[in-house]
Design a protein around this motif. Sequence first.
Motif, PDB file in Angstrom:
ATOM      1  N   LYS A   1     -75.528 -56.695  84.104  1.00 29.25           N
ATOM      2  CA  LYS A   1     -76.128 -56.033  85.261  1.00 29.25           C
ATOM      3  C   LYS A   1     -75.085 -55.767  86.335  1.00 29.25           C
ATOM      4  CE  LYS A   1     -80.716 -58.070  84.595  1.00 29.25           C
ATOM      5  NZ  LYS A   1     -81.791 -58.907  85.216  1.00 29.25           N
ATOM      6  N   LYS A   2     -75.138 -54.543  86.896  1.00 31.11           N
ATOM      7  CA  LYS A   2     -74.238 -54.194  87.994  1.00 31.11           C
ATOM      8  C   LYS A   2     -74.841 -54.678  89.317  1.00 31.11           C
ATOM      9  CE  LYS A   2     -73.339 -49.861  88.071  1.00 31.11           C
ATOM     10  NZ  LYS A   2     -73.053 -48.428  87.965  1.00 31.11           N
ATOM     11  N   PRO A   3     -74.009 -55.175  90.244  1.00 34.58           N
ATOM     12  CA  PRO A   3     -74.535 -55.647  91.538  1.00 34.58           C
ATOM     13  C   PRO A   3     -75.138 -54.530  92.382  1.00 34.58           C
ATOM     14  CG  PRO A   3     -72.326 -56.510  91.124  1.00 34.58           C
ATOM     15  CD  PRO A   3     -72.578 -55.459  90.093  1.00 34.58           C
ATOM     16  N   SER A   4     -74.657 -53.300  92.215  1.00 35.80           N
ATOM     17  CA  SER A   4     -75.128 -52.175  93.019  1.00 35.80           C
ATOM     18  C   SER A   4     -75.024 -50.905  92.199  1.00 35.80           C
ATOM     19  CB  SER A   4     -74.290 -52.045  94.303  1.00 35.80           C
ATOM     20  OG  SER A   4     -74.598 -50.843  94.999  1.00 35.80           O
ATOM     21  N   ALA A   5     -75.784 -49.897  92.620  1.00 41.76           N
ATOM     22  CA  ALA A   5     -75.689 -48.603  91.933  1.00 41.76           C
ATOM     23  C   ALA A   5     -74.356 -47.930  92.195  1.00 41.76           C
ATOM     24  CB  ALA A   5     -76.832 -47.694  92.379  1.00 41.76           C
ATOM     25  N   VAL A   6     -73.719 -48.280  93.312  1.00 40.81           N
ATOM     26  CA  VAL A   6     -72.426 -47.686  93.681  1.00 40.81           C
ATOM     27  C   VAL A   6     -71.376 -48.789  93.645  1.00 40.81           C
ATOM     28  CG1 VAL A   6     -71.128 -46.448  95.450  1.00 40.81           C
ATOM     29  CG2 VAL A   6     -73.566 -45.984  95.140  1.00 40.81           C
ATOM     30  N   MET A   7     -70.572 -48.789  92.592  1.00 41.73           N
ATOM     31  CA  MET A   7     -69.532 -49.799  92.429  1.00 41.73           C
ATOM     32  C   MET A   7     -68.156 -49.135  92.530  1.00 41.73           C
ATOM     33  SD  MET A   7     -71.236 -52.543  92.151  1.00 41.73           S
ATOM     34  CE  MET A   7     -69.828 -53.623  91.854  1.00 41.73           C
TER      35      MET A   7
ATOM     36  N   THR B   1     -65.264 -57.357  92.524  1.00 43.62           N
ATOM     37  CA  THR B   1     -64.458 -58.565  92.636  1.00 43.62           C
ATOM     38  C   THR B   1     -64.440 -59.297  91.292  1.00 43.62           C
ATOM     39  OG1 THR B   1     -66.379 -59.870  93.308  1.00 43.62           O
ATOM     40  CG2 THR B   1     -65.082 -58.827  95.067  1.00 43.62           C
ATOM     41  N   ASP B   2     -63.536 -60.261  91.162  1.00 42.90           N
ATOM     42  CA  ASP B   2     -63.435 -61.007  89.899  1.00 42.90           C
ATOM     43  C   ASP B   2     -64.756 -61.703  89.566  1.00 42.90           C
ATOM     44  OD1 ASP B   2     -60.829 -60.197  89.647  1.00 42.90           O
ATOM     45  OD2 ASP B   2     -59.959 -62.046  90.463  1.00 42.90           O
ATOM     46  N   GLN B   3     -65.403 -62.277  90.586  1.00 45.48           N
ATOM     47  CA  GLN B   3     -66.659 -62.984  90.333  1.00 45.48           C
ATOM     48  C   GLN B   3     -67.736 -62.013  89.863  1.00 45.48           C
ATOM     49  OE1 GLN B   3     -67.510 -66.340  90.286  1.00 45.48           O
ATOM     50  NE2 GLN B   3     -69.338 -65.396  89.386  1.00 45.48           N
ATOM     51  N   ARG B   4     -67.797 -60.845  90.484  1.00 45.75           N
ATOM     52  CA  ARG B   4     -68.803 -59.863  90.069  1.00 45.75           C
ATOM     53  C   ARG B   4     -68.540 -59.356  88.662  1.00 45.75           C
ATOM     54  NH1 ARG B   4     -68.356 -57.118  95.976  1.00 45.75           N
ATOM     55  NH2 ARG B   4     -69.978 -58.368  97.016  1.00 45.75           N
ATOM     56  N   VAL B   5     -67.270 -59.214  88.303  1.00 45.69           N
ATOM     57  CA  VAL B   5     -66.942 -58.790  86.941  1.00 45.69           C
ATOM     58  C   VAL B   5     -67.406 -59.839  85.940  1.00 45.69           C
ATOM     59  CG1 VAL B   5     -65.072 -58.287  85.328  1.00 45.69           C
ATOM     60  CG2 VAL B   5     -65.016 -57.336  87.639  1.00 45.69           C
TER      61      VAL B   5
ATOM     62  N   THR C   1     -69.830 -62.039  86.310  1.00 49.03           N
ATOM     63  CA  THR C   1     -71.292 -62.013  86.247  1.00 49.03           C
ATOM     64  C   THR C   1     -71.784 -60.830  85.432  1.00 49.03           C
ATOM     65  OG1 THR C   1     -71.431 -63.064  88.431  1.00 49.03           O
ATOM     66  CG2 THR C   1     -73.400 -61.933  87.636  1.00 49.03           C
ATOM     67  N   TRP C   2     -71.129 -59.685  85.618  1.00 48.11           N
ATOM     68  CA  TRP C   2     -71.524 -58.487  84.852  1.00 48.11           C
ATOM     69  C   TRP C   2     -71.292 -58.703  83.360  1.00 48.11           C
ATOM     70  CZ3 TRP C   2     -67.644 -55.449  82.373  1.00 48.11           C
ATOM     71  CH2 TRP C   2     -68.156 -54.360  81.653  1.00 48.11           C
ATOM     72  N   ARG C   3     -70.187 -59.332  82.993  1.00 43.95           N
ATOM     73  CA  ARG C   3     -69.922 -59.560  81.576  1.00 43.95           C
ATOM     74  C   ARG C   3     -70.934 -60.532  80.969  1.00 43.95           C
ATOM     75  NH1 ARG C   3     -65.473 -56.869  80.416  1.00 43.95           N
ATOM     76  NH2 ARG C   3     -63.766 -56.678  81.919  1.00 43.95           N
ATOM     77  N   ASP C   4     -71.460 -61.460  81.795  1.00 43.81           N
ATOM     78  CA  ASP C   4     -72.450 -62.427  81.299  1.00 43.81           C
ATOM     79  C   ASP C   4     -73.846 -61.824  81.218  1.00 43.81           C
ATOM     80  OD1 ASP C   4     -70.504 -64.365  81.066  1.00 43.81           O
ATOM     81  OD2 ASP C   4     -70.941 -65.273  83.029  1.00 43.81           O
TER      82      ASP C   4
ATOM     83  N   PRO D   1     -64.682 -52.726  84.318  1.00 44.30           N
ATOM     84  CA  PRO D   1     -66.121 -52.710  84.590  1.00 44.30           C
ATOM     85  C   PRO D   1     -66.572 -51.284  84.915  1.00 44.30           C
ATOM     86  CG  PRO D   1     -64.923 -53.596  86.466  1.00 44.30           C
ATOM     87  CD  PRO D   1     -63.920 -53.439  85.357  1.00 44.30           C
ATOM     88  N   PRO D   2     -67.839 -50.972  84.691  1.00 42.11           N
ATOM     89  CA  PRO D   2     -68.287 -49.583  84.807  1.00 42.11           C
ATOM     90  C   PRO D   2     -68.418 -49.099  86.254  1.00 42.11           C
ATOM     91  CG  PRO D   2     -70.150 -51.009  84.322  1.00 42.11           C
ATOM     92  CD  PRO D   2     -68.925 -51.871  84.259  1.00 42.11           C
ATOM     93  N   VAL D   3     -67.971 -47.878  86.467  1.00 40.60           N
ATOM     94  CA  VAL D   3     -68.244 -47.146  87.701  1.00 40.60           C
ATOM     95  C   VAL D   3     -68.606 -45.724  87.300  1.00 40.60           C
ATOM     96  CG1 VAL D   3     -66.639 -48.504  89.107  1.00 40.60           C
ATOM     97  CG2 VAL D   3     -65.854 -46.389  88.035  1.00 40.60           C
TER      98      VAL D   3
END
Length: 474
Positions: free
Chosen positions: A256-262, A244-248, A250-253, A404-406
């Motif tokens: 860290k990825k929220p989960s191993a499977v994105m 999601t936009d919010q997770r992206v 947070t990741w840029r800041d 973002p990375p997957v």
Amino acid sequence: MKGTTFKRCSCRDSATGRRVGQSCPQLRRPGGGWSRSHGQWYWQIELPADADGARRPLRHGVYSTQADADTVLDQIRAALAVADPTDAYATVKTGDLIAAAVKAGAPIPTPDEIRRALHLDITPTQLPTMAEYLATWLAGRKNVKQGTLRCYEGHIRMYLGPHLGHLRIDRVRPGHIDAMYDGVGSSSAASGRRAVAPATQRRIHATLRKALNDAVRRHRLIDINPALMVELPQARPPKPTIWTDQRVRTWRDTGKKPSAVMIWTPEQTGKFLDYVASVDDRLYALYHLIVFTGLRRGEACGLHWDDVDLDASSITVRWQIVQIGWETVLDTPKTAESEGSVAIDAETVAAFRAHRARQNRERLAVGSSWVKSWLVFTNLVGGALHPADVTDHFHELAAAAGLPPVRLHDLRHGAATLSLAAGVHMKVISNRLRHSSPHFTAKFYGDVLPELSHAAAEATAAVVPRRTRSTETL
């Protein structure tokens, strides 16, 4: 555990009608001895506790004389004397054999029979250590895939051998196995050792369980598999999580990825494909195929032109390229369910036609040096692609597209969520991904896209008739 013999009778209390058993006054003579004419003989003894630690008092009768009862009791004592009292496995096993014989009305096992059951009649040189057995077992594994064989070898070399290899195979106890997992499951700053995750522990345990099952059933080296008595921690696979936009942000800041499977959103997936097409990447059709069909990396790399029918808009998965170490081999798919036909859409058909035209141009440019691999996706001279190179190239493209990375395998998860967003039935999605059952598909991918959950919430609320709705007053 010495046991005793005693008498009891079938007399009943005149008031209650219940049997009086051993408390019948007629069982004893005036001097305290047993009556010669009244009652019948029994024996009783307490066997070693069972595998769960529960007590096992045992009694049996009837016998016509005390000597007969004592004879059986002496046989039990002799059988119990064989096992080393400090060896919990041996004492439990002996108790099991005696209890089973009494229950079946069979003769009490003789000391020689107990010794054979406990392998005490075999000298240490006749039974292998775990290191010796596992080496022989691994060498005898013929009908397994090379990737599986490599996993077996790694588990034995890194974990089973160092922790259990010194033990004679019949001396391995559940406690030894528990201690191994306690050791590998904890990290050590001094040695730089990282803790082995529960999921990996379960894979190690599957190797050990299989090896010891064969020791029981095929080689008859042991009577029971101690690995079956070990309880491992739960290993919950990470749930796919959407970017999601919010997770992206947070990741840029944080990095860290929220989960191993994105998983990319449909918009992010479109951005990736548009970028790869814009740079005219020669593997565009490969990534396009994975995005919309969910093929595994090795299956896409192993796809042959013979298994592509563009007129019928379908492909057949029959091969995969497997990476073993750094070497690669052409092998059949992961499971029997993984083999099968997969329908492809018109855009994918067009991508394949364009790719085939490009490949023909590359073949003409190379001339006689072209490798006749008959693969759909090849390197510049017609040879097989290395799966690791395909993954590295994917990450470079995704980063260049500003996404973002997957993982490359996450495109397979993305294919499932795209189908869910399109309203495709779960059974159809399961078939396209070639899962073993729709239940697995639903369990793994349910509620991944937020908009699906929101649509379900709104649809549920709309079922209930209301005079007014709170949204109308807002």
